[in-house]
Design an enzyme around this catalytic site. Sequence first.
Site, PDB file in Angstrom:
ATOM      1  N   HIS A   1      -7.471   1.112  -6.516  1.00  0.00           N
ATOM      2  CA  HIS A   1      -7.640   0.191  -5.380  1.00  0.00           C
ATOM      3  C   HIS A   1      -8.275  -1.106  -5.925  1.00  0.00           C
ATOM      4  CE1 HIS A   1      -7.830  -1.211  -1.401  1.00  0.00           C
ATOM      5  NE2 HIS A   1      -8.660  -0.363  -0.845  1.00  0.00           N
TER       6      HIS A   1
ATOM      7  N   GLN B   1     -10.058  -3.876  -3.635  1.00  0.00           N
ATOM      8  CA  GLN B   1     -11.357  -3.426  -3.126  1.00  0.00           C
ATOM      9  C   GLN B   1     -12.432  -3.580  -4.204  1.00  0.00           C
ATOM     10  OE1 GLN B   1     -12.144  -1.718   0.094  1.00  0.00           O
ATOM     11  NE2 GLN B   1     -14.160  -2.309  -0.654  1.00  0.00           N
TER      12      GLN B   1
ATOM     13  N   ARG C   1     -13.410  -8.861   1.028  1.00  0.00           N
ATOM     14  CA  ARG C   1     -11.985  -8.582   0.789  1.00  0.00           C
ATOM     15  C   ARG C   1     -11.176  -9.849   1.036  1.00  0.00           C
ATOM     16  NH1 ARG C   1     -10.229  -3.342   1.284  1.00  0.00           N
ATOM     17  NH2 ARG C   1      -8.326  -4.237   0.383  1.00  0.00           N
TER      18      ARG C   1
ATOM     19  N   ARG D   1       0.876  -1.179   0.000  1.00  0.00           N
ATOM     20  CA  ARG D   1       0.000   0.000   0.000  1.00  0.00           C
ATOM     21  C   ARG D   1       0.905   1.218   0.000  1.00  0.00           C
ATOM     22  NH1 ARG D   1      -5.360   1.341   3.495  1.00  0.00           N
ATOM     23  NH2 ARG D   1      -6.116  -0.092   1.915  1.00  0.00           N
TER      24      ARG D   1
ATOM     25  N   ASP E   1     -17.250   7.368  -1.043  1.00  0.00           N
ATOM     26  CA  ASP E   1     -15.997   7.158  -0.310  1.00  0.00           C
ATOM     27  C   ASP E   1     -15.728   8.437   0.484  1.00  0.00           C
ATOM     28  OD1 ASP E   1     -13.578   6.184   0.590  1.00  0.00           O
ATOM     29  OD2 ASP E   1     -12.561   6.257  -1.353  1.00  0.00           O
TER      30      ASP E   1
ATOM     31  N   CYS F   1     -16.567   1.734   0.725  1.00  0.00           N
ATOM     32  CA  CYS F   1     -15.397   0.875   0.945  1.00  0.00           C
ATOM     33  C   CYS F   1     -14.886   0.949   2.382  1.00  0.00           C
ATOM     34  CB  CYS F   1     -14.300   1.218  -0.042  1.00  0.00           C
ATOM     35  SG  CYS F   1     -13.866   2.956  -0.025  1.00  0.00           S
TER      36      CYS F   1
HETATM   37  N1   CP Z   1     -11.243  -0.047   2.331  1.00  0.00           N
HETATM   38  C1   CP Z   1      -9.978  -0.184   2.791  1.00  0.00           C
HETATM   39  O1   CP Z   1      -9.028  -0.339   2.009  1.00  0.00           O
HETATM   40  O2   CP Z   1      -9.879  -0.188   4.144  1.00  0.00           O
HETATM   41  P1   CP Z   1      -8.515  -0.023   4.956  1.00  0.00           P
HETATM   42  O3   CP Z   1      -7.957   1.347   4.610  1.00  0.00           O
HETATM   43  O4   CP Z   1      -8.914  -0.147   6.396  1.00  0.00           O
HETATM   44  O5   CP Z   1      -7.575  -1.107   4.528  1.00  0.00           O
END
Ligand code: CP
Length: 315
Positions: free
Chosen positions: A128, A131, A297, A101, A229, A269
């Site tokens: 992403h 997701q 997920r 990430r 979001d 999300c």
């Molecule tokens: N939706 C998502 O990626 O959540 P986190 O940031 O908690 O990983």
Amino acid sequence: MRHFLQENDFSMEETAEVFSYAFELKSNRSKRPTTDLVGQSWGMIFFKQSTRTRVSFEVGIRELGGNPLILDQSSTQIGRGESIADTAKVLSRFLDGLIIRAHGHEIIETFAKHSSIPVVNALTDFLHPCQIFADCMTLLEKMNTGTNPFVGLRGKKLAFFGDTSCNMANSWILAGAMFGMEISLCGPEAFKPGRNILELLENHNLSPTWSFTPTPEDGAKDADVVYTDVWVSMGCEEDSKSRLASMQPYQVDEKIMASAKDNCLFMHCMPAHPGEEVNQSVLDSEYSILFDQAENRLHMQKAILSKLSQSNHTI
Ligand code: CP
């Protein structure tokens, strides 16, 4: 080397297989152990905070028989400036895969370029993909339209409210073009999709299936799904005041949901900020499916890791 940096990194056939396997893993989770990653160690580097992604990957790797290693950037030499290229080459000597990430998408592209192990995008400022795959699985499940997104999501309309220049909006623009969904983006003109996502579609010969409107009353018309979001994504905190002010008209509320189709689903999300991008009663409503999205997920990412592991072993 196969990587999963963006939604269309797998072929159509592979994507359909990943979705089918995610459904199988979900329905069999309590029945049998899976051994797809036995003997493998997968590293996870998070340059940004995470709850769902980090925990679901860690649990998923263990459930597939593998060994997850959390590599916090602040406690490794990356935090002291060691190059990504050197880090990627070194980690490739120890690990079987890497989940990252990061802020800039170019960071994971550089990791992928210098790695001889698969690299998975666990979110960048641009996309992403894990997701979105889990969200598409959730939609197929809730709409009861099978396991193949190219069939079961074709013609469905998703309305995305708020910051339509963010990574989630970009990922929906890409997934919409892949799966034949209509993507209706609704937000302030100042936060329209950027050139980078349009170029990505062009470079992959994907026809755009999205439209944009700044009018909240129009955005959700005939939508099967309303999605939002956070208004202030990680890394955008500096202009949070102006973002919050300009996005106020795009808060998802009962009026917006009522302008969509009957039985329209609400997705987010997470993490959610009730009172900002969505109100509490929509979050708590019967058509809100955010916790199913979060759960999926796990199942989807297990299927993605398994596919990458198989693909790379046969090469
Ligand atoms: N939706 C998502 O990626 O959540 P986190 O940031 O908690 O990983």
